[in-house]
Design an enzyme around this catalytic site. Structure first.
Site, PDB file in Angstrom:
ATOM      1  N   HIS A 296      42.670  46.859  36.281  1.00  0.00           N
ATOM      2  CA  HIS A 296      41.909  46.702  37.523  1.00  0.00           C
ATOM      3  C   HIS A 296      42.847  46.553  38.705  1.00  0.00           C
ATOM      4  CE1 HIS A 296      37.788  45.284  35.781  1.00  0.00           C
ATOM      5  NE2 HIS A 296      38.295  46.302  35.124  1.00  0.00           N
TER       6      HIS A 296
ATOM      7  N   LYS B 214      42.645  31.725  34.567  1.00  0.00           N
ATOM      8  CA  LYS B 214      44.020  31.264  34.384  1.00  0.00           C
ATOM      9  C   LYS B 214      44.319  30.650  33.019  1.00  0.00           C
ATOM     10  CE  LYS B 214      45.290  32.775  38.162  1.00  0.00           C
ATOM     11  NZ  LYS B 214      45.906  34.089  38.000  1.00  0.00           N
TER      12      LYS B 214
ATOM     13  N   TYR C 194      45.606  35.498  42.020  1.00  0.00           N
ATOM     14  CA  TYR C 194      44.755  36.082  40.982  1.00  0.00           C
ATOM     15  C   TYR C 194      45.563  36.971  40.033  1.00  0.00           C
ATOM     16  CZ  TYR C 194      40.441  37.837  38.890  1.00  0.00           C
ATOM     17  OH  TYR C 194      39.427  38.135  38.007  1.00  0.00           O
TER      18      TYR C 194
END
Length: 389
Positions: A72, A291, A379
């Site tokens: 992604h 995470k 992220y």
């Protein structure tokens, strides 16, 4: 019985540590309380930072990841009836990959066994000695003691490793909501993850594969799962993802569902004598920031490097710095996960003022390149800890 490193826990942290050590010629034994079937099929999330995928490739378990993982380059924040794309790769030069933790475990088990690795399933650890390092476990109705140079506690939040650290200090935050998560046999209705903030609560559209979707709804921590029929789940998801341009969510058969409470947790220090904690044994993050698995990989990467230095040179410099190195990254991830969680969820105690502040913050994140970049770089994952004293 004796080995160089006794590893408690056959999840991704313990298995990856064993594989990393093997590639440096260091022996280990993995003790896992569950059977292989359970370990290879327990459902967990799988959004991998680029650093995590790099480590898995370097460990020799990246072939199926590269073939089946979904790379992604962005994600969407959706609120106020509109979607706002955060271009992760454009902002950071890095990507994330969707590849389920379940599949990582399968890959690691297969690789370790093919390389002659010692994984003992259905081995219940009952005692850990951090000073004269050894692990006592029960298997096949008998009690055994495994002596070692070091113990790696990769046995999760409820394991026996953390209680073996005297004077451990813990930091905890409980959240006033939980996630109702589902797996559905239906192609995803999106090509990138959608994080939705809605008056009725948060929703997340994730992906498991081109044919399987993973979705989540914010619910109460004590939510009765039996009260949620398939139709109610899909109706609520559709309402929270709705946009003014008529975007539609495609429903399908739900194959798995569960309610997961949300909390933040950190234990300090992550080392006592010859015992080292890694992964969920030392820290828990709310899943909003993706995470948990990535922190576990970071921990064992640092530990493997420290053990490699010790066996190569006799130096304990990196071993002594292990907790310091890991906790710096842990607290950064804890803050990012907390930030994402409070940014996107509806606090049931929030008043109108707090809700207006939240909307203003969302508007700022999607309209400011600096704010979007901060989200993006956290992220996709900050660099692994620099290994210096």
């Amino acid at each position: 019985m004796r080995t160089q490193v006794a590893i408690i826990g056959g999840g991704p942290a313990g298995l990856l540590l064993s594989q990393l050590l093997h590639r440096q010629g260091i022996d280990s034994v993995v003790l896992e309380s569950r059977d292989r079937e359970y370990v290879e099929h327990r459902q967990r999330a799988g959004m991998l930072e680029q650093g995590t995928t790099d480590v898995l490739r370097d460990a020799g378990v990246g072939e199926r990841l590269d073939r089946e993982g979904l790379v992604h380059h962005g994600l969407e924040l959706r609120f106020g009836g509109a979607g706002h794309r955060i271009p992760l790769t454009d902002l950071t030069g890095r990507t994330v990959t969707v590849y389920a933790q379940t599949e990582i475990v399968k890959d690691l088990v297969a690789r370790r066994l093919a390389d002659g690795g010692d994984i003992r399933f259905e081995a219940e650890v009952v005692a850990v000695d951090p000073s004269a390092p050894s692990v006592t476990f029960r298997r096949d109705g008998r009690t055994h003691t495994l002596e070692c140079d070091f113990v790696a506690g990769c046995d999760g939040f409820h394991g026996v490793s953390r209680p073996a650290v005297p004077g451990v200090r813990t930091f905890t935050r409980e959240y006033p909501f939980a996630w109702l998560g589902i797996l559905a046999d239906v192609p995803p209705s999106t090509e990138e993850l959608i994080y939705a903030n809605h008056d009725r609560g948060f929703a997340l559209h994730s992906l498991r594969s081109p044919k399987v979707s993973r979705l989540y709804l914010q619910v109460a921590p004590d939510e009765d799962l039996a009260a949620w029929s398939d139709q109610r789940i899909w109706d609520e998801l559709a309402a929270r993802f709705a946009t003014d341009d008529g975007w539609e969510l495609t429903p399908g058969p739900i194959t798995d569902r569960a309610v997961t409470p949300m909390r933040s947790f950190v234990a300090e220090p992550m080392r006592h004598d010859r015992l080292f904690l890694a992964g969920d044994a030392a820290h828990i993050v709310p899943p909003t920031g993706a995470k948990g698995l990535n922190l576990a990989v970071s921990d064992v990467t640092v530990l493997a490097a420290a053990l490699t230095e010790y066996y190569a040179t006799g130096s304990e410099t990196l071993l002594d710095a292990y907790s310091q190195h890991c906790l710096r990254r842990v607290w950064r991830a804890e803050h990012f996960s907390y930030w994402m969680t409070t940014l996107l969820h509806v606090d049931p105690a929030a008043d109108d003022f707090a809700l207006r502040l939240q909307r203003s913050h969302l508007d700022y994140v999607v309209s400011s390149k600096a704010a979007s970049t901060s989200l993006a770089e956290n992220y996709v994952g900050l660099p692994l800890p620099g290994l210096t004293a």
